[in-house]
Design a protein around this motif. Structure first.
Motif, PDB file in Angstrom:
ATOM      1  N   VAL A  81      -7.534   7.370   5.833  1.00 62.52           N
ATOM      2  CA  VAL A  81      -8.995   7.452   5.796  1.00 62.52           C
ATOM      3  C   VAL A  81      -9.520   7.783   4.391  1.00 62.52           C
ATOM      4  CG1 VAL A  81     -10.985   8.832   6.561  1.00 62.52           C
ATOM      5  CG2 VAL A  81      -9.387   7.892   8.240  1.00 62.52           C
ATOM      6  N   PRO A  82      -8.977   8.804   3.682  1.00 64.76           N
ATOM      7  CA  PRO A  82      -9.486   9.115   2.342  1.00 64.76           C
ATOM      8  C   PRO A  82      -9.316   7.964   1.345  1.00 64.76           C
ATOM      9  CG  PRO A  82      -8.214  10.945   3.213  1.00 64.76           C
ATOM     10  CD  PRO A  82      -7.967   9.782   4.121  1.00 64.76           C
ATOM     11  N   VAL A  83      -8.209   7.246   1.433  1.00 63.92           N
ATOM     12  CA  VAL A  83      -7.961   6.142   0.500  1.00 63.92           C
ATOM     13  C   VAL A  83      -8.944   5.008   0.745  1.00 63.92           C
ATOM     14  CG1 VAL A  83      -6.288   4.442  -0.310  1.00 63.92           C
ATOM     15  CG2 VAL A  83      -5.519   6.734   0.327  1.00 63.92           C
ATOM     16  N   ILE A  84      -9.144   4.666   2.004  1.00 62.92           N
ATOM     17  CA  ILE A  84     -10.085   3.598   2.342  1.00 62.92           C
ATOM     18  C   ILE A  84     -11.498   3.964   1.895  1.00 62.92           C
ATOM     19  CG2 ILE A  84     -11.200   2.370   4.256  1.00 62.92           C
ATOM     20  CD1 ILE A  84      -8.514   2.524   5.745  1.00 62.92           C
ATOM     21  N   LEU A  85     -11.919   5.181   2.194  1.00 64.10           N
ATOM     22  CA  LEU A  85     -13.270   5.607   1.844  1.00 64.10           C
ATOM     23  C   LEU A  85     -13.483   5.626   0.332  1.00 64.10           C
ATOM     24  CD1 LEU A  85     -16.028   6.697   2.650  1.00 64.10           C
ATOM     25  CD2 LEU A  85     -15.026   8.993   2.780  1.00 64.10           C
ATOM     26  N   GLY A  86     -12.532   6.210  -0.402  1.00 61.47           N
ATOM     27  CA  GLY A  86     -12.666   6.265  -1.857  1.00 61.47           C
ATOM     28  C   GLY A  86     -12.721   4.884  -2.484  1.00 61.47           C
ATOM     29  N   THR A  87     -11.941   3.959  -1.943  1.00 60.55           N
ATOM     30  CA  THR A  87     -11.906   2.589  -2.475  1.00 60.55           C
ATOM     31  C   THR A  87     -13.192   1.839  -2.158  1.00 60.55           C
ATOM     32  OG1 THR A  87      -9.502   2.552  -2.173  1.00 60.55           O
ATOM     33  CG2 THR A  87     -10.599   0.437  -2.520  1.00 60.55           C
ATOM     34  N   VAL A  88     -13.680   1.989  -0.932  1.00 61.02           N
ATOM     35  CA  VAL A  88     -14.929   1.320  -0.537  1.00 61.02           C
ATOM     36  C   VAL A  88     -16.094   1.805  -1.389  1.00 61.02           C
ATOM     37  CG1 VAL A  88     -16.657   1.169   1.302  1.00 61.02           C
ATOM     38  CG2 VAL A  88     -14.251   0.756   1.826  1.00 61.02           C
ATOM     39  N   MET A  89     -16.141   3.100  -1.660  1.00 58.78           N
ATOM     40  CA  MET A  89     -17.224   3.634  -2.485  1.00 58.78           C
ATOM     41  C   MET A  89     -17.154   3.139  -3.928  1.00 58.78           C
ATOM     42  SD  MET A  89     -17.908   7.552  -1.184  1.00 58.78           S
ATOM     43  CE  MET A  89     -19.356   7.661  -2.248  1.00 58.78           C
ATOM     44  N   ALA A  90     -15.958   2.706  -4.339  1.00 60.96           N
ATOM     45  CA  ALA A  90     -15.799   2.185  -5.707  1.00 60.96           C
ATOM     46  C   ALA A  90     -16.402   0.790  -5.868  1.00 60.96           C
ATOM     47  CB  ALA A  90     -14.319   2.153  -6.081  1.00 60.96           C
ATOM     48  N   LEU A  91     -16.666   0.117  -4.757  1.00 60.47           N
ATOM     49  CA  LEU A  91     -17.168  -1.262  -4.812  1.00 60.47           C
ATOM     50  C   LEU A  91     -18.477  -1.382  -5.586  1.00 60.47           C
ATOM     51  CD1 LEU A  91     -16.423  -2.513  -1.187  1.00 60.47           C
ATOM     52  CD2 LEU A  91     -15.458  -3.413  -3.310  1.00 60.47           C
ATOM     53  N   ASN A  92     -19.313  -0.358  -5.494  1.00 58.18           N
ATOM     54  CA  ASN A  92     -20.601  -0.414  -6.188  1.00 58.18           C
ATOM     55  C   ASN A  92     -20.472  -0.189  -7.685  1.00 58.18           C
ATOM     56  OD1 ASN A  92     -22.589  -0.973  -4.179  1.00 58.18           O
ATOM     57  ND2 ASN A  92     -22.268   1.080  -3.333  1.00 58.18           N
ATOM     58  N   ASN A  93     -19.278   0.177  -8.139  1.00 61.20           N
ATOM     59  CA  ASN A  93     -19.078   0.487  -9.554  1.00 61.20           C
ATOM     60  C   ASN A  93     -18.190  -0.506 -10.284  1.00 61.20           C
ATOM     61  OD1 ASN A  93     -19.532   3.130  -7.948  1.00 61.20           O
ATOM     62  ND2 ASN A  93     -19.988   3.760 -10.043  1.00 61.20           N
ATOM     63  N   THR A  94     -17.363  -1.235  -9.540  1.00 61.79           N
ATOM     64  CA  THR A  94     -16.383  -2.096 -10.211  1.00 61.79           C
ATOM     65  C   THR A  94     -15.811  -3.117  -9.245  1.00 61.79           C
ATOM     66  OG1 THR A  94     -14.373  -2.051 -11.574  1.00 61.79           O
ATOM     67  CG2 THR A  94     -14.416  -0.618  -9.641  1.00 61.79           C
ATOM     68  N   ASN A  95     -15.022  -4.042  -9.776  1.00 63.00           N
ATOM     69  CA  ASN A  95     -14.263  -4.956  -8.937  1.00 63.00           C
ATOM     70  C   ASN A  95     -12.978  -4.254  -8.522  1.00 63.00           C
ATOM     71  OD1 ASN A  95     -16.073  -7.172  -9.171  1.00 63.00           O
ATOM     72  ND2 ASN A  95     -15.223  -7.628 -11.211  1.00 63.00           N
ATOM     73  N   VAL A  96     -12.807  -4.074  -7.252  1.00 57.77           N
ATOM     74  CA  VAL A  96     -11.679  -3.305  -6.730  1.00 57.77           C
ATOM     75  C   VAL A  96     -10.380  -4.100  -6.821  1.00 57.77           C
ATOM     76  CG1 VAL A  96     -10.669  -2.406  -4.597  1.00 57.77           C
ATOM     77  CG2 VAL A  96     -13.022  -1.838  -5.194  1.00 57.77           C
ATOM     78  N   SER A  97      -9.323  -3.421  -7.280  1.00 56.62           N
ATOM     79  CA  SER A  97      -7.983  -4.011  -7.319  1.00 56.62           C
ATOM     80  C   SER A  97      -7.294  -3.778  -5.983  1.00 56.62           C
ATOM     81  CB  SER A  97      -7.155  -3.383  -8.451  1.00 56.62           C
ATOM     82  OG  SER A  97      -5.787  -3.711  -8.301  1.00 56.62           O
ATOM     83  N   ILE A  98      -7.009  -4.866  -5.280  1.00 60.64           N
ATOM     84  CA  ILE A  98      -6.350  -4.760  -3.975  1.00 60.64           C
ATOM     85  C   ILE A  98      -4.942  -4.167  -4.132  1.00 60.64           C
ATOM     86  CG2 ILE A  98      -5.505  -6.018  -1.970  1.00 60.64           C
ATOM     87  CD1 ILE A  98      -8.524  -5.789  -2.127  1.00 60.64           C
ATOM     88  N   VAL A  99      -4.260  -4.531  -5.214  1.00 55.79           N
ATOM     89  CA  VAL A  99      -2.897  -4.041  -5.435  1.00 55.79           C
ATOM     90  C   VAL A  99      -2.902  -2.522  -5.634  1.00 55.79           C
ATOM     91  CG1 VAL A  99      -0.840  -4.160  -6.889  1.00 55.79           C
ATOM     92  CG2 VAL A  99      -2.151  -6.240  -6.402  1.00 55.79           C
ATOM     93  N   LEU A 100      -3.842  -2.027  -6.439  1.00 59.08           N
ATOM     94  CA  LEU A 100      -3.950  -0.580  -6.642  1.00 59.08           C
ATOM     95  C   LEU A 100      -4.300   0.125  -5.330  1.00 59.08           C
ATOM     96  CD1 LEU A 100      -5.765   0.010 -10.058  1.00 59.08           C
ATOM     97  CD2 LEU A 100      -3.509   0.823  -9.376  1.00 59.08           C
ATOM     98  N   PHE A 101      -5.187  -0.498  -4.569  1.00 62.35           N
ATOM     99  CA  PHE A 101      -5.562   0.071  -3.274  1.00 62.35           C
ATOM    100  C   PHE A 101      -4.352   0.195  -2.358  1.00 62.35           C
ATOM    101  CE2 PHE A 101      -6.518  -1.327   1.145  1.00 62.35           C
ATOM    102  CZ  PHE A 101      -7.046  -0.142   1.618  1.00 62.35           C
ATOM    103  N   LEU A 102      -3.562  -0.866  -2.269  1.00 61.43           N
ATOM    104  CA  LEU A 102      -2.386  -0.857  -1.392  1.00 61.43           C
ATOM    105  C   LEU A 102      -1.341   0.143  -1.873  1.00 61.43           C
ATOM    106  CD1 LEU A 102      -1.946  -4.681  -0.656  1.00 61.43           C
ATOM    107  CD2 LEU A 102      -2.803  -2.906   0.889  1.00 61.43           C
TER     108      LEU A 102
END
Length: 307
Positions: free
Chosen positions: A32-53
């Motif tokens: 849950v914390p990883v998903i939430l932190g990554t989703v909130m990053a969407l408004n600031n940058t292009n999210v790296s799926i590899v880093l997320f995983l």
């Protein structure tokens, strides 16, 4: 103590033994914390799926390893037996060798370190320092002369590291920044992860007290612990409402209110209960509250992002 499983109690075989060893209901604190932190990053940058995983897998492995250390050290201290309720049971009920459980936990830690190196290369080496502290805390939660789990600080430290820190790291590795909203949104998740620990300690209060533990639930008593649990649930929801009123976050986060039946079920499930087996459902509802609450937060931010 025999390492052979009790035929009358243990019916799990094959992959189910290893799956239960991870204590699946607690893994919500890992994803849950990883998903939430990554989703909130969407408004600031292009999210790296590899880093997320990489972050997601590392976080889940650390959480699973923590649970395995718990099983190993509780067994070594003679606290678990084949009739214990709510533990993974791989050692006392399924005949898995204690050393196997310990080695698997260490392997999970090793894989997490490798993933951490990749994350650091693509973000900041300060993550290595923070990650090391997180892993050391995870190990000492059950190990050492005075395990954190045996003290009144388990809820606070588990919530802080698995809630606040993991959310902030997940956001930072994507954005290279930390903002006030991400800090504020991490607070209710921290509280709900701490609530998982509190629920576990309410269920185990009797046995923990007999074994000399000094958990928060023991210090304030069963009734006080249930009141505290209910308060933690209430504060989490009120916190989000306050952030919306202050225009700090999107009104779409009101979606979290959909999850309210779960904490109500959890609190009711503890009231008037004294036997561990009677409280298993309530403890699961507490973990489910964190899962649903966190995912609804993420969905709310996603809706706001796309519209």
């Amino acid at each position: 103590m025999s390492l052979q499983p009790s035929p009358a109690i243990s019916a799990d075989k094959g992959w189910k033994v290893w799956w239960k060893l991870t204590r699946p209901h607690t893994l919500t604190a890992g994803f849950v914390p990883v998903i939430l932190g990554t989703v909130m990053a969407l408004n600031n940058t292009n999210v790296s799926i590899v880093l997320f995983l990489a972050m997601l897998i590392a976080s889940l492995l650390i959480q699973a390893a923590t649970n395995m250390f718990n099983e190993y050290y509780d067994f070594k201290r003679g606290l678990d037996n084949e009739h214990s309720v709510g533990i993974g049971g791989a050692i006392v009920r399924n005949g898995v060798k204690p050393k196997t459980v310990l080695n698997l936990a260490l392997i999970f830690f090793a894989i997490s370190i490798l993933l951490g190196v990749y994350i650091c290369i693509n973000s900041s080496w300060w993550i290595a320092v923070i990650g090391t502290v997180c892993m050391l805390t995870a190990y000492l939660y059950n190990a050492g002369p005075i395990p954190i789990a045996y003290t009144p600080f388990g809820e606070l430290l588990a919530g802080f590291f698995m809630g606040v820190i993991i959310i902030l790291i997940s956001f930072f590795i994507q954005t290279k920044d930390i903002t006030l909203p991400i800090i504020l949104v991490s607070i209710p998740v921290m509280i709900l992860i701490g609530a998982i620990n509190l629920a576990n300690n309410i269920r185990d209060l009797k046995g923990d007290k007999e074994n000399g533990r000094k958990t928060l639930a023991i210090l304030i008593g069963r009734k006080g612990a249930i009141i505290l649990l209910a308060s933690m649930f209430a504060i989490s929801y009120l916190w989000i409402i306050a952030l919306i009123v202050a225009s700090t976050v999107t009104p779409w986060l009101l979606l979290t209110l959909i999850s309210i039946p779960k904490p109500i079920h959890a609190v009711k499930g503890f009231i008037g209960k004294t036997e561990s087996i009677q409280m298993v459902s309530a403890m699961k509802a507490t973990a489910q509250t964190n899962t649903i609450f966190g995912l609804l937060l993420s969905i709310g931010f996603l809706i706001d992002y796309f519209i």
